[in-house]
Design a protein around this motif. Structure first.
Motif, PDB file in Angstrom:
ATOM      1  N   GLU A 387       0.834  -1.208   0.000  1.00 15.98           N
ATOM      2  CA  GLU A 387       0.000   0.000   0.000  1.00 15.98           C
ATOM      3  C   GLU A 387       0.863   1.251   0.000  1.00 15.98           C
ATOM      4  N   GLU A 388       1.962   1.207   0.749  1.00 19.27           N
ATOM      5  CA  GLU A 388       2.857   2.355   0.742  1.00 19.27           C
ATOM      6  C   GLU A 388       3.505   2.546  -0.628  1.00 19.27           C
ATOM      7  N   GLN A 389       3.918   1.433  -1.297  1.00 19.83           N
ATOM      8  CA  GLN A 389       4.499   1.549  -2.633  1.00 19.83           C
ATOM      9  C   GLN A 389       3.465   2.095  -3.644  1.00 19.83           C
ATOM     10  N   LEU A 390       2.198   1.644  -3.527  1.00 16.79           N
ATOM     11  CA  LEU A 390       1.153   2.106  -4.446  1.00 16.79           C
ATOM     12  C   LEU A 390       0.926   3.598  -4.296  1.00 16.79           C
ATOM     13  N   THR A 391       0.911   4.034  -3.047  1.00 21.03           N
ATOM     14  CA  THR A 391       0.704   5.474  -2.818  1.00 21.03           C
ATOM     15  C   THR A 391       1.833   6.277  -3.430  1.00 21.03           C
ATOM     16  N   SER A 392       3.066   5.775  -3.291  1.00 17.36           N
ATOM     17  CA  SER A 392       4.219   6.480  -3.839  1.00 17.36           C
ATOM     18  C   SER A 392       4.183   6.482  -5.367  1.00 17.36           C
ATOM     19  N   GLN A 393       3.799   5.330  -5.965  1.00 16.92           N
ATOM     20  CA  GLN A 393       3.777   5.247  -7.435  1.00 16.92           C
ATOM     21  C   GLN A 393       2.665   6.097  -8.027  1.00 16.92           C
ATOM     22  N   VAL A 394       1.522   6.177  -7.343  1.00 13.00           N
ATOM     23  CA  VAL A 394       0.411   7.012  -7.825  1.00 13.00           C
ATOM     24  C   VAL A 394       0.812   8.469  -7.865  1.00 13.00           C
ATOM     25  N   SER A 395       1.538   8.886  -6.843  1.00  6.68           N
ATOM     26  CA  SER A 395       1.983  10.276  -6.832  1.00  6.68           C
ATOM     27  C   SER A 395       2.934  10.554  -7.992  1.00  6.68           C
ATOM     28  N   LEU A 396       3.797   9.551  -8.302  1.00 10.45           N
ATOM     29  CA  LEU A 396       4.700   9.735  -9.445  1.00 10.45           C
ATOM     30  C   LEU A 396       3.927   9.750 -10.772  1.00 10.45           C
ATOM     31  N   THR A 397       2.924   8.907 -10.878  1.00 12.50           N
ATOM     32  CA  THR A 397       2.130   8.836 -12.119  1.00 12.50           C
ATOM     33  C   THR A 397       1.346  10.110 -12.343  1.00 12.50           C
ATOM     34  N   ASN A 398       0.810  10.684 -11.252  1.00 11.30           N
ATOM     35  CA  ASN A 398       0.057  11.939 -11.396  1.00 11.30           C
ATOM     36  C   ASN A 398       0.935  13.059 -11.925  1.00 11.30           C
ATOM     37  N   LEU A 399       2.210  13.008 -11.583  1.00 10.59           N
ATOM     38  CA  LEU A 399       3.106  14.066 -12.048  1.00 10.59           C
ATOM     39  C   LEU A 399       3.345  13.995 -13.557  1.00 10.59           C
ATOM     40  N   SER A 400       3.259  12.758 -14.137  1.00  8.99           N
ATOM     41  CA  SER A 400       3.547  12.617 -15.580  1.00  8.99           C
ATOM     42  C   SER A 400       2.286  12.549 -16.448  1.00  8.99           C
ATOM     43  N   ASN A 401       1.083  12.846 -15.914  1.00  2.00           N
ATOM     44  CA  ASN A 401      -0.155  12.754 -16.716  1.00  2.00           C
ATOM     45  C   ASN A 401      -0.173  13.758 -17.865  1.00  2.00           C
ATOM     46  N   GLN A 402       0.242  15.007 -17.577  1.00  3.79           N
ATOM     47  CA  GLN A 402       0.226  16.021 -18.635  1.00  3.79           C
ATOM     48  C   GLN A 402       1.183  15.647 -19.765  1.00  3.79           C
ATOM     49  N   ASP A 403       2.368  15.125 -19.368  1.00  2.00           N
ATOM     50  CA  ASP A 403       3.313  14.706 -20.394  1.00  2.00           C
ATOM     51  C   ASP A 403       2.764  13.533 -21.201  1.00  2.00           C
ATOM     52  N   SER A 404       2.017  12.642 -20.543  1.00  2.00           N
ATOM     53  CA  SER A 404       1.445  11.497 -21.250  1.00  2.00           C
ATOM     54  C   SER A 404       0.397  11.931 -22.270  1.00  2.00           C
ATOM     55  N   VAL A 405      -0.430  12.943 -21.903  1.00  2.00           N
ATOM     56  CA  VAL A 405      -1.444  13.446 -22.846  1.00  2.00           C
ATOM     57  C   VAL A 405      -0.783  13.997 -24.096  1.00  2.00           C
ATOM     58  N   ALA A 406       0.257  14.806 -23.896  1.00  2.00           N
ATOM     59  CA  ALA A 406       0.970  15.359 -25.053  1.00  2.00           C
ATOM     60  C   ALA A 406       1.625  14.258 -25.868  1.00  2.00           C
ATOM     61  N   LEU A 407       2.164  13.231 -25.194  1.00  5.87           N
ATOM     62  CA  LEU A 407       2.799  12.135 -25.902  1.00  5.87           C
ATOM     63  C   LEU A 407       1.784  11.366 -26.753  1.00  5.87           C
ATOM     64  N   ARG A 408       0.616  11.108 -26.186  1.00 10.11           N
ATOM     65  CA  ARG A 408      -0.394  10.386 -26.958  1.00 10.11           C
ATOM     66  C   ARG A 408      -0.850  11.180 -28.177  1.00 10.11           C
ATOM     67  N   GLU A 409      -0.954  12.471 -28.066  1.00 17.46           N
ATOM     68  CA  GLU A 409      -1.327  13.298 -29.210  1.00 17.46           C
ATOM     69  C   GLU A 409      -0.284  13.189 -30.315  1.00 17.46           C
ATOM     70  N   LEU A 410       0.987  13.241 -29.903  1.00 20.95           N
ATOM     71  CA  LEU A 410       2.052  13.091 -30.894  1.00 20.95           C
ATOM     72  C   LEU A 410       2.028  11.700 -31.527  1.00 20.95           C
ATOM     73  N   GLU A 411       1.759  10.680 -30.738  1.00 22.56           N
ATOM     74  CA  GLU A 411       1.701   9.326 -31.273  1.00 22.56           C
ATOM     75  C   GLU A 411       0.544   9.151 -32.257  1.00 22.56           C
ATOM     76  N   ARG A 412      -0.625   9.758 -31.928  1.00 25.43           N
ATOM     77  CA  ARG A 412      -1.759   9.655 -32.854  1.00 25.43           C
ATOM     78  C   ARG A 412      -1.450  10.323 -34.186  1.00 25.43           C
ATOM     79  N   GLU A 413      -0.860  11.472 -34.128  1.00 26.76           N
ATOM     80  CA  GLU A 413      -0.509  12.164 -35.369  1.00 26.76           C
ATOM     81  C   GLU A 413       0.487  11.346 -36.179  1.00 26.76           C
TER      82      GLU A 413
END
Length: 764
Positions: A387-413
């Motif tokens: 549970e402690e590892q999940l909490t830590s990983q979720v916080s890391l994933t939330n930080l990269s969400n904006q970058d992931s959205v931009a990456l997916r847009e580039l991949e679709r194009e």
């Protein structure tokens, strides 16, 4: 009683032949229609014969034309590779627009020019060698007229190019006028045919059109493929650049943002988050299972149930051995207690052993319970760590969400450009293959053969069409004759229209019949006259004489025993035979022994006197106007004893009606009444003069003569309505000059009129 014109307004008019109530449906005279058809059967048959003759003339004079045809199949199945669903729907609906488009392609100038190149313009425009005499004569006349016109108005000299263009235009017009393209039923098969006066030429041109169409399809496919290739090549280069640029931009963005992708295409942190989440679910499941096992064994220990089982107790050899020993001791204890009593020392010793076994079993179960507790604590600790590892990983994933959205847009194009590039590249390769090997969507399934027989003119069709047109023309002529037939044709028409009795019909006597009877001297002052004036006495048993006897019976019935019956013969028009009928009627009466006087009262025409007493100088006019005695003008027929008062010669035409209506006329008739039985007067016609109307008051009755089929029915009705006093005294009507061979065609209601053939046995 006869209906007089005064009794009703125009009471003689016949309205439809039947008196139906207002609003009732009109009665259809089927018998009359059938009679009209029988009357006009000869014009119809003659028209049919003329039509057949004209059809034969047309067949002989028409130049034979041959029809060569080939069949093309428009293969629409090749389009299945492009779009199977659309093609299937179009085939189900049999797209008529697509077939019509191909028909227009076959009629196009490009195809026709290709045919001209294949066949040759000289052969296309050559003069047909097979021509009928009529067609050859028409061609000669056309050429002669053209030569005369060019001689009078010379044409401008054309250049060689203009002559070639003119010949080409003539060939195109010839091909267009003689080409026939038909779709066979609802199929994709086209029948391409050509008409020509030369059989081989028709087949060759039909095959040339089919081949020209196939060549045009090959050329069209090749041009379309080449244009598609030329258009695709620059687009492919552009898409290649776009695909490479977008792919490089995607990879650069991943490197800058540290977004490492796995082999499956997802990011590492996303994969780790998924794995931790999966492990956490399993850890929680282990905690629940360990807690359940620990709780179960604690409940067994606390309840003291030695027989309760858990999986570890069943598999534990110590517990199994202790249970077996306890079971054996318990069995032995029960047997000894039954034999030795419950207080025996052996029984007590066994009971002590059983209790020891029980203590040892629960001691072993307590040890197992401790191991269960240890497993639960370990699983719970692992759950907290995950549970402690999940909490830590979720916080890391939330930080990269904006970058992931931009990456997916580039991949679709990048993917879009890649797909477009691959599609265009594939079509480009297909176009190159089609360009190197073009395929037509049509094929010839039945080539044109040289026709053995001409397609037109056809003898059977010419004869049938001629017969049909002749029948129509004959029927039209027969209908026109029926409409123009305005005269009286049957006794039923007289009864229905005039409301008078038809006394009889007088057959038309031919010249051959008259020549069979020799002439007989008339008597002093009389000549033999025409044989027609003595026909009734010379042919006593003829239908002619029988009708006159019927007239005598009608007169006797109408006038009774009156002394000196005054009977006037009248008609509407001249030449209806009134004088002939009156003379024969009077001669017949005299021949039967009746004292009869015949008076020619037609002072203007003197037809009767001119025939039987042309030399008589004095007559009725001199008796009425000059007071001459009757004996001085009276003539007698030697054969019958008929006495005749002619009209007299040198009679002025004016004021004859005054003489006939004068007191002298009344005195003359009164004097004759006392001396004779019948006084017969031949009066002028009603139509042209008023003599009959003026003198009708002196006559006892009228016998009206109507020429069969010649005198208009409306004219007779108008004459009676204009002379009601004549109509009131009219005893009956005699139909004169009747063609007895055709009379039965006009007898739809009263068949007696058509029975003269059956009555022939009574006539001699």
């Amino acid at each position: 009683m006869l209906q007089s014109p005064e009794s009703s307004s125009r009471g003689l008019r016949y309205e439809g032949g039947s008196h139906s109530e207002e609003g009732a449906l009109p009665n259809i005279d089927f018998a009359g229609i059938l009679a009209a058809v029988r009357r006009q059967v000869w014009p119809v048959l003659i028209g049919a014969c003329i039509g057949i003759g004209l059809g034969l003339v047309y067949y002989v004079s028409k130049t034979p034309v041959y029809y060569g045809s080939t069949q093309l199949l428009l293969d629409s199945k090749s389009k299945l590779n492009e779009d199977a669903a659309i093609t299937a729907l179009s085939e189900l609906g049999l797209d008529a627009g697509a077939v019509d488009s191909q028909v227009e392609v076959l009629k196009s100038i490009n195809v026709a020019l290709s045919v001209i190149n294949k066949i040759g313009i000289d052969r296309i425009l050559d003069d047909d060698q097979v021509q009928s005499p009529v067609a050859a004569a028409i061609t000669w006349l056309k050429n002669a007229a053209r030569s005369i016109k060019e001689f009078i108005l010379p044409r401008r000299q054309l250049t060689p190019q203009e002559l070639a263009d003119a010949r080409r235009d003539d060939a195109l017009l010839y091909l267009s006028n003689n080409l026939s393209i038909k779709r066979i039923a609802r199929t994709y098969i086209l029948d391409v045919g050509f008409f020509s006066t030369q059989a081989a030429k028709s087949a060759d041109i039909a095959n040339a059109f089919a081949q020209a169409y196939l060549d045009d399809q090959f050329g069209a496919n090749f041009d379309a493929t080449r244009r598609a290739t030329d258009w695709l090549e620059p687009r492919i280069q552009e898409l290649r650049k776009k695909a490479v640029a977008t792919d490089l931009a995607t990879q650069k963005f991943k490197g800058d943002k540290g977004l490492i992708a796995t082999a499956g295409g997802s990011l590492v942190n996303e994969q780790q988050l998924a794995e931790i989440n999966t492990q956490l679910v399993l850890a929680r499941s282990d905690v629940v299972r360990a807690d359940a096992k620990y709780g179960r064994i604690q409940s067994i220990i606390s309840s003291g149930q030695m027989d309760a089982a858990v999986s570890e107790a069943i598999d534990n050899p110590i517990i199994v051995e202790l249970r077996n020993k306890a079971t054996a001791a318990s069995k032995t204890e029960a047997e000894l207690a039954a034999k030795l009593g419950p207080t025996h020392y052996q029984v007590l010793r066994l009971r002590s052993d059983i209790a020891e076994y029980r203590r040892l079993i629960f001691s072993e179960l307590q040890r197992i319970a401790e191991s269960y507790k240890s497993e639960r604590d370990i699983a719970l600790a692992r759950q907290h760590a995950l549970e402690e590892q999940l909490t830590s990983q979720v916080s890391l994933t939330n930080l990269s969400n904006q970058d992931s959205v931009a990456l997916r847009e580039l991949e679709r194009e990048s993917d879009s450009y890649k797909n477009l590039y691959q599609t265009m590249l594939q079509r480009y390769q297909e176009s190159l293959q089609k360009q190197s090997f073009p395929v037509s969507e049509a094929r010839v399934i039945s080539p044109a053969m040289v026709p053995p027989l001409a397609s037109s003119p056809k003898l059977s069709l010419a004869v049938v069409m001629g017969a049909v047109l002749g029948l129509i023309g004959g029927a039209a002529y027969g209908g026109w004759r029926e409409l123009r037939d305005l005269g009286f044709r049957s006794s039923s028409q007289i009864r229905d229209l005039l409301r008078l009795d038809c006394i009889g019909v007088v057959p038309k006597v031919s010249a051959q019949q008259l020549s069979l009877v020799p002439s007989v001297p008339g008597g002093p002052g009389l000549v033999a006259g025409s044989q027609m004036m003595r026909y009734a006495t010379n042919h006593i048993l003829s239908p002619f004489a029988e009708t006159l006897r019927s007239a005598k019976v009608a007169v006797d019935f109408a006038l009774g025993d009156r002394q000196g019956k005054v009977i006037a013969f009248a008609s509407v028009l001249p030449t209806e035979g009134k004088s002939t009928i009156s003379k024969n009627f009077a001669s017949m009466l005299a021949h039967q022994g009746a004292r009869t006087v015949l008076i020619d009262a037609d002072l203007r025409h003197r037809g009767l006197s001119g025939d039987i007493a042309p030399e008589a100088q004095k007559g009725l006019y001199h008796v009425l106007a000059e007071g001459a005695s009757v004996a001085s003008v009276l003539l007698e027929e030697a054969e019958t004893g008929l006495r005749i008062i002619p009209a007299g010669s040198d009679v002025p035409n004016a004021h004859t009606s005054t003489l006939l209506s004068s007191a002298a006329m009344d005195n003359l008739l009164a004097d004759l009444r006392s001396k004779v039985d019948y006084i017969i007067l031949d009066l002028p016609p009603l139509g042209p003069v008023v003599d009959v109307r003026a003198s009708s008051k002196y006559f006892d009755g009228f016998l009206f003569v109507v020429e069969w089929g010649a005198t208009s029915r409306d004219l007779v009705v108008d004459a009676f309505e204009a002379n009601p006093q004549v109509y009131e005294k009219c005893i009956g009507v005699i139909l004169n000059k009747v063609d007895t061979l055709r009379l039965h065609f006009y007898t739809s209601k009263v068949p007696q009129d058509g029975l003269h053939k059956k009555y022939a046995a009574y006539y001699g």
